[in-house]
Design a protein around this motif. Structure first.
Motif, PDB file in Angstrom:
ATOM      1  N   GLN A 263      45.687  18.108  30.216  1.00  0.00           N
ATOM      2  CA  GLN A 263      45.057  18.261  31.510  1.00  0.00           C
ATOM      3  C   GLN A 263      43.573  17.927  31.377  1.00  0.00           C
ATOM      4  OE1 GLN A 263      45.861  21.733  33.840  1.00  0.00           O
ATOM      5  NE2 GLN A 263      47.824  22.098  32.843  1.00  0.00           N
ATOM      6  N   PRO A 264      42.984  17.242  32.331  1.00  0.00           N
ATOM      7  CA  PRO A 264      41.566  16.878  32.228  1.00  0.00           C
ATOM      8  C   PRO A 264      40.684  18.104  32.083  1.00  0.00           C
ATOM      9  CG  PRO A 264      42.632  15.682  34.016  1.00  0.00           C
ATOM     10  CD  PRO A 264      43.614  16.717  33.546  1.00  0.00           C
ATOM     11  N   PRO A 265      39.691  18.054  31.196  1.00  0.00           N
ATOM     12  CA  PRO A 265      38.788  19.196  31.029  1.00  0.00           C
ATOM     13  C   PRO A 265      37.949  19.431  32.279  1.00  0.00           C
ATOM     14  CG  PRO A 265      37.983  17.307  29.805  1.00  0.00           C
ATOM     15  CD  PRO A 265      39.345  16.944  30.305  1.00  0.00           C
TER      16      PRO A 265
ATOM     17  N   THR B 160      34.658  14.217  27.047  1.00  0.00           N
ATOM     18  CA  THR B 160      35.733  13.668  27.864  1.00  0.00           C
ATOM     19  C   THR B 160      37.057  14.235  27.387  1.00  0.00           C
ATOM     20  OG1 THR B 160      36.778  11.595  28.586  1.00  0.00           O
ATOM     21  CG2 THR B 160      35.984  11.683  26.315  1.00  0.00           C
ATOM     22  N   SER B 161      38.139  13.825  28.022  1.00  0.00           N
ATOM     23  CA  SER B 161      39.460  14.182  27.523  1.00  0.00           C
ATOM     24  C   SER B 161      39.708  13.445  26.211  1.00  0.00           C
ATOM     25  CB  SER B 161      40.530  13.788  28.543  1.00  0.00           C
ATOM     26  OG  SER B 161      41.824  13.851  27.962  1.00  0.00           O
ATOM     27  N   PRO B 162      40.403  14.051  25.252  1.00  0.00           N
ATOM     28  CA  PRO B 162      40.670  13.362  23.986  1.00  0.00           C
ATOM     29  C   PRO B 162      41.390  12.030  24.140  1.00  0.00           C
ATOM     30  CG  PRO B 162      41.155  15.697  23.776  1.00  0.00           C
ATOM     31  CD  PRO B 162      40.872  15.441  25.232  1.00  0.00           C
ATOM     32  N   VAL B 163      42.179  11.884  25.199  1.00  0.00           N
ATOM     33  CA  VAL B 163      42.897  10.628  25.411  1.00  0.00           C
ATOM     34  C   VAL B 163      42.254   9.768  26.489  1.00  0.00           C
ATOM     35  CG1 VAL B 163      45.122  11.492  24.600  1.00  0.00           C
ATOM     36  CG2 VAL B 163      44.493  11.782  27.006  1.00  0.00           C
TER      37      VAL B 163
ATOM     38  N   SER C 190      44.986  10.745  30.428  1.00  0.00           N
ATOM     39  CA  SER C 190      45.155  12.153  30.795  1.00  0.00           C
ATOM     40  C   SER C 190      45.694  12.314  32.211  1.00  0.00           C
ATOM     41  CB  SER C 190      43.831  12.904  30.657  1.00  0.00           C
ATOM     42  OG  SER C 190      42.883  12.457  31.608  1.00  0.00           O
ATOM     43  N   ALA C 191      45.621  11.254  33.004  1.00  0.00           N
ATOM     44  CA  ALA C 191      46.132  11.313  34.371  1.00  0.00           C
ATOM     45  C   ALA C 191      47.627  11.029  34.442  1.00  0.00           C
ATOM     46  CB  ALA C 191      45.378  10.322  35.257  1.00  0.00           C
ATOM     47  N   MET C 192      48.246  10.653  33.323  1.00  0.00           N
ATOM     48  CA  MET C 192      49.672  10.301  33.376  1.00  0.00           C
ATOM     49  C   MET C 192      50.435  10.793  32.149  1.00  0.00           C
ATOM     50  SD  MET C 192      49.250   6.177  32.898  1.00  0.00           S
ATOM     51  CE  MET C 192      48.287   5.484  31.544  1.00  0.00           C
ATOM     52  N   PRO C 193      50.370  12.111  31.832  1.00  0.00           N
ATOM     53  CA  PRO C 193      51.167  12.605  30.699  1.00  0.00           C
ATOM     54  C   PRO C 193      52.659  12.512  31.007  1.00  0.00           C
ATOM     55  CG  PRO C 193      50.294  14.440  31.956  1.00  0.00           C
ATOM     56  CD  PRO C 193      49.666  13.196  32.525  1.00  0.00           C
TER      57      PRO C 193
END
Length: 207
Positions: free
Chosen positions: A51-53, A62-65, A70-73
């Motif tokens: 989930q986005p931080p 930022t998000s690790p990915v 992070s918007a499409m797990p």
């Protein structure tokens, strides 16, 4: 979630929402400060969580990915951990960064180098498939595909990161590298507007 001691029956539809087929995963090669750098080209797959931080202290956090992945797990849950894959060619990997939770690396294919610390204090270890390394928060780290005997071949690394909304922050040296590259990268010159010319008459004058 309720008390974990209370066991209930799960319908197949519920569990199938928690199945991720590798062939159907959607990866992203952008969304991070170092994504444009040639030496950092890689594709990240958010499989579980990410989930986005909420809190971002600086532009380096930022998000690790990255925002894109992070918007499409594939399995969008928040249960205390996150799992993803990185696919990269030899010599490619992220710049030095840190996380606010634990990060664990497990190569799936190929040979991967995991480095920690910067400058003269830098250390590294090379991992083969299914080897494991686990970094605590507060350690500058990076990883890179070092399967140099297979040039041009992408290999796969799994990573597991703790928390529900983990954060990544690139080191000051890494951010300087990103800024220097952005400053040197030439901007595309605007294309000249082409205008249609009136057709010339090709009729010959009669004698």
């Amino acid at each position: 979630m309720g008390d974990w001691r209370t066991i209930r029956t799960f319908e197949r539809e519920e569990i199938m929402k928690r199945v991720a087929r590798f062939k159907k995963l959607k990866g992203s090669d952008g969304g991070l400060p170092d994504s444009p750098l040639p030496e950092c080209r890689r594709k990240l797959y958010a499989v579980i969580g990410f989930q986005p931080p909420i809190d971002r202290a600086s532009g380096a956090a930022t998000s690790p990915v990255g925002e894109d992945a992070s918007a499409m797990p594939a399995i969008a849950i928040a249960e205390g951990f996150n799992l993803g894959y990185c696919k990269a060619k030899p010599g490619k990997g992220p710049l030095m960064h840190n996380h606010d939770t634990n990060e664990t690396f497990i190569p799936i294919t190929g040979r991967w180098r995991c480095e920690w610390n910067e400058g003269g204090a830098m250390q590294y270890v090379d991992l083969n498939p299914y080897d494991v390394i686990s970094f605590p928060p507060g350690v500058a780290r990076r990883f890179m595909n070092v399967t140099y005997d297979e040039p041009g071949t992408e290999h796969l690394l799994m990573f597991v990161i703790g928390g529900n909304q983990p954060q990544a922050e690139f080191t000051p040296a890494a951010m300087r590298r990103c800024e220097e590259y952005a400053a040197r990268k030439p901007t595309a010159a605007p294309r000249p507007t082409s205008r249609a010319r009136p057709a010339r008459s090709r009729r010959r004058a009669r004698a």
